[in-house]
Scaffold this active site. Sequence first.
Site, mmCIF file in Angstrom:
data_model
loop_
_atom_site.group_PDB
_atom_site.id
_atom_site.type_symbol
_atom_site.label_atom_id
_atom_site.label_comp_id
_atom_site.label_asym_id
_atom_site.label_seq_id
_atom_site.Cartn_x
_atom_site.Cartn_y
_atom_site.Cartn_z
ATOM 1 N N GLU A 483 -16.719 41.227 12.021
ATOM 2 C CA GLU A 483 -17.371 40.670 11.204
ATOM 3 C C GLU A 483 -18.251 39.679 10.711
ATOM 4 O O GLU A 483 -18.690 38.680 9.352
ATOM 5 C CB GLU A 483 -16.213 40.545 9.400
ATOM 6 C CG GLU A 483 -15.073 41.554 9.368
ATOM 7 C CD GLU A 483 -13.866 41.465 8.519
ATOM 8 O OE1 GLU A 483 -14.236 40.818 7.418
ATOM 9 O OE2 GLU A 483 -13.706 42.536 8.739
ATOM 10 N N TRP A 560 -11.765 41.480 -7.748
ATOM 11 C CA TRP A 560 -11.936 40.241 -7.785
ATOM 12 C C TRP A 560 -13.544 40.491 -7.803
ATOM 13 O O TRP A 560 -14.250 39.118 -7.499
ATOM 14 C CB TRP A 560 -12.198 40.070 -5.912
ATOM 15 C CG TRP A 560 -10.907 39.869 -5.215
ATOM 16 C CD1 TRP A 560 -9.488 39.337 -6.034
ATOM 17 C CD2 TRP A 560 -10.517 39.386 -3.913
ATOM 18 N NE1 TRP A 560 -8.564 38.794 -5.425
ATOM 19 C CE2 TRP A 560 -9.232 39.136 -4.053
ATOM 20 C CE3 TRP A 560 -10.944 39.616 -2.536
ATOM 21 C CZ2 TRP A 560 -8.346 38.541 -3.461
ATOM 22 C CZ3 TRP A 560 -10.485 39.207 -1.170
ATOM 23 C CH2 TRP A 560 -8.806 39.343 -1.976
ATOM 24 N N HIS A 693 -2.169 31.843 8.685
ATOM 25 C CA HIS A 693 -2.436 30.603 7.942
ATOM 26 C C HIS A 693 -2.284 29.073 8.398
ATOM 27 O O HIS A 693 -3.034 27.722 7.639
ATOM 28 C CB HIS A 693 -1.615 30.741 6.499
ATOM 29 C CG HIS A 693 -2.189 32.096 5.823
ATOM 30 N ND1 HIS A 693 -1.428 32.997 6.219
ATOM 31 C CD2 HIS A 693 -3.425 32.996 5.308
ATOM 32 C CE1 HIS A 693 -2.185 33.993 6.009
ATOM 33 N NE2 HIS A 693 -2.909 33.792 4.808
HETATM 34 N N1 GLN Z 1 -10.619 42.607 6.964
HETATM 35 C C1 GLN Z 1 -10.640 41.338 6.151
HETATM 36 C C2 GLN Z 1 -10.478 40.769 7.373
HETATM 37 O O1 GLN Z 1 -10.018 40.567 7.949
HETATM 38 C C3 GLN Z 1 -9.396 40.897 5.651
HETATM 39 C C4 GLN Z 1 -9.201 40.177 4.818
HETATM 40 C C5 GLN Z 1 -8.295 39.947 4.013
HETATM 41 O O2 GLN Z 1 -7.342 40.784 3.754
HETATM 42 N N2 GLN Z 1 -8.042 38.762 2.847
HETATM 43 O O3 GLN Z 1 -11.173 38.983 7.188
#
Ligand code: GLN
Length: 758
Positions: A483, A560, A693
């Site tokens: 991503e 969102w 996290h």
């Molecule tokens: N595909 C998204 C990622 O990996 C999912 C993140 C999420 O659900 N907060 O960042």
Amino acid sequence: MNKQTLITGFPRIGAKRELKKALESYWAGQSTKTELQQVAAELRKKQWLFQKEQGIDLISCNDFSLYDNMLDTIVMLNAIPERFQTISDPVERYFAMARGCSTAVALEMTKWFNTNYHYLVPELNDQLEFSLNATKIIAEYQEAKRLGITPKINLIGPLTFLGLAKTAEGADTYQYFEKVLGVYQELMQELAQLDELVYVQIEEPLFVKNPNQKQLDLLEKAYQQLAGVSGRIRLIVTTYFEHSSEATAVLAKTPAWGIGLDFIYGPQNMASLDLIKDKKLVAGVVDGKNIWRNDDEAALSLLHEISQKVNKEQIIIATSCSLLHVPYGLANEPESEIKKWLSFAEEKVAEVVLLKKLFHAEQLSLEDEAEKNQNRMVLAAKKDSQLINNKEFLQKMKGITQIEREGTFTERSALQKRLFKLPQLPTTTIGSFPQTREIRRLRSAFKQKLIANEEYEAGIKKYIDDCVAFQEEIGLDVLVHGEPERNDMVEYFGEMLQGFHFTTNGWVQSYGSRCVKPPIIYGDISRPAPMTVQWITYAQKITEKIMKGMLTGPVTILNWSFVRNDKPRAEVSRQIAVALSEEITDLQAAGIKIIQVDEAAFKEGYPLREEDITAYERWAVANFKLAVSTADKETQIHTHMCYSEFNDIIKTIEAMDADVITIETARSGNEILQIFQEIGYQNEVGPGVYDIHSPRVPTVTELVEQITALTQVLPREQLWINPDCGLKTRKWDEVKPALQNMMLAVTKVRAIKTQVLV
Ligand code: GLN
Ligand code: ZN
């Protein structure tokens, strides 16, 4: 003077996020406490004077906060958890509770009702002394007085405080009711000293969520006492985001001076008006939570309807809730047709005042007259605007008949197993890999047109190459592209879809200094071109392994965003679903075999009232299924949710019928999975095996334990192994060893034969 207008609260962050900058500079040690306090005082002054100049009668103080007003309430009640008590400086202690420090972890944070604002969760126990600290409240009151304003004081109510608090053993938080109420009583006594008449607005949104009898009894007790403390105090009790009929019936019996109700999100409040006779009614008739220009004719007719039951003189016109949830003002937005349709906090203040003049048939100034006409013109033009009326599109929506994919899970799963030949306990990740500084710079340079397309694409490809190479090296089974092209999982899609508007400065506080800039869905949503195909197919071409396509789901994109208010949310979400289904068709045609549709915010959209839950679940599930309806039986659909609590929604999750769901981990994998086992969940599950996290790298030993624990609850054939969320907030040197360890652990567990213990 008769009070006719009120604003429950104003954004604190500043028109240009001044508070964010001041906080972050203070935390980084680059500015002093005094400098921070100065910025805060300037921000208060600016919005107070603005509201005064606009003509608001009851302007809040104590709605401001350096971090969070629930945290301010903790301080006011001196309910400071023991681990912070050794920090003597109050400001340092305050931020330590919010953000943690070297000696103590922060308070837990969670969402404020159905907004994207997060509050800090009070921790209650027998050791707390509960005593009054009114310093902040009184200081802000005096500060406003010096500016020539007699403010009303905003407080979070004792019942909402207790209702949202937690205790270590999960014991009843209402056991501290007497103590907490005692402090509020003392506070009222102190506030009564401030002036001849002191206006206090206490927020009790807890009561919009199907209150039980005990809560209602305590509510009555609390406001019998608080409203009776002093004749100098004019006490308003306010709820918002929904109706609060049960509470209104109770509050009507107390000596409270006024009751505040939300008529935008709680139209059922209309039915309680007979009860309010001798009290003031704070009528929330201007939407405080969404960003659309007020329709003053509609608001006026609402007010007229209200005045059938409540004497006109008793009505105080207000926004439906605090303006904390909308951006500061439109002044810094570039001109556009859509801008005219919008109204942020500053504009809403003006809307309330204009409405008051219209309601009381006051002589309008030339300016007001112009504003009124402008409003009507803009709204009329909006109704007919090309931007929201696309007949062809609506025709297309009508023609959609396929509402879910073909084949049962059993059929699909058999096909997929045969095709994919994945090992037992297949491994994958949730989608994103670290967002490095280079990749952010690359995107921003491209956006600002500082670099050419070729350079941008080369940069993204390089990231994908490295990301894929690393995943292959450690032996992951199902790969992702990482991503790198996405700034945010909603914004990325919003920018490529029609019907979305992006503001330049529409920031809303999410928590502390953290702000979000939600997209605005103004029109019908359609997909002019493929959104992800280019990058996913590139990534698939450079590997033999299966590359997982990555989309954000129709419910999450909706939850969102700021959503148009001229169409039901279910319908807007359905349009997004159709756009996503088209994307899935294209991904499939390009050879993509596994597609993940993230529903990170699925649970956030749940209605506040129990009676509305079934309807929400029905359309949310239907839209998810519609989004994936174009997936062939051979295509494996994953979804991901950022939760670990599935007990109350497991049937809904099951109904979504994703082939694989990856979820957030809790402390013990066993516990979360139990519910999947109990209901006989058939589809596959990937419970996160470590917490992303935290920067901490999990060891192979603990991962082996964790994975083994999972295999004791669900059969191995049903399990996937993955981290518990996307890795974008982590650094490569945390992600690499963590995933390496995950792979080592899986290899070990695969080698051991264990039985499912039931
Ligand atoms: N595909 C998204 C990622 O990996 C999912 C993140 C999420 O659900 N907060 O960042
Ligand atoms: Zn997640």
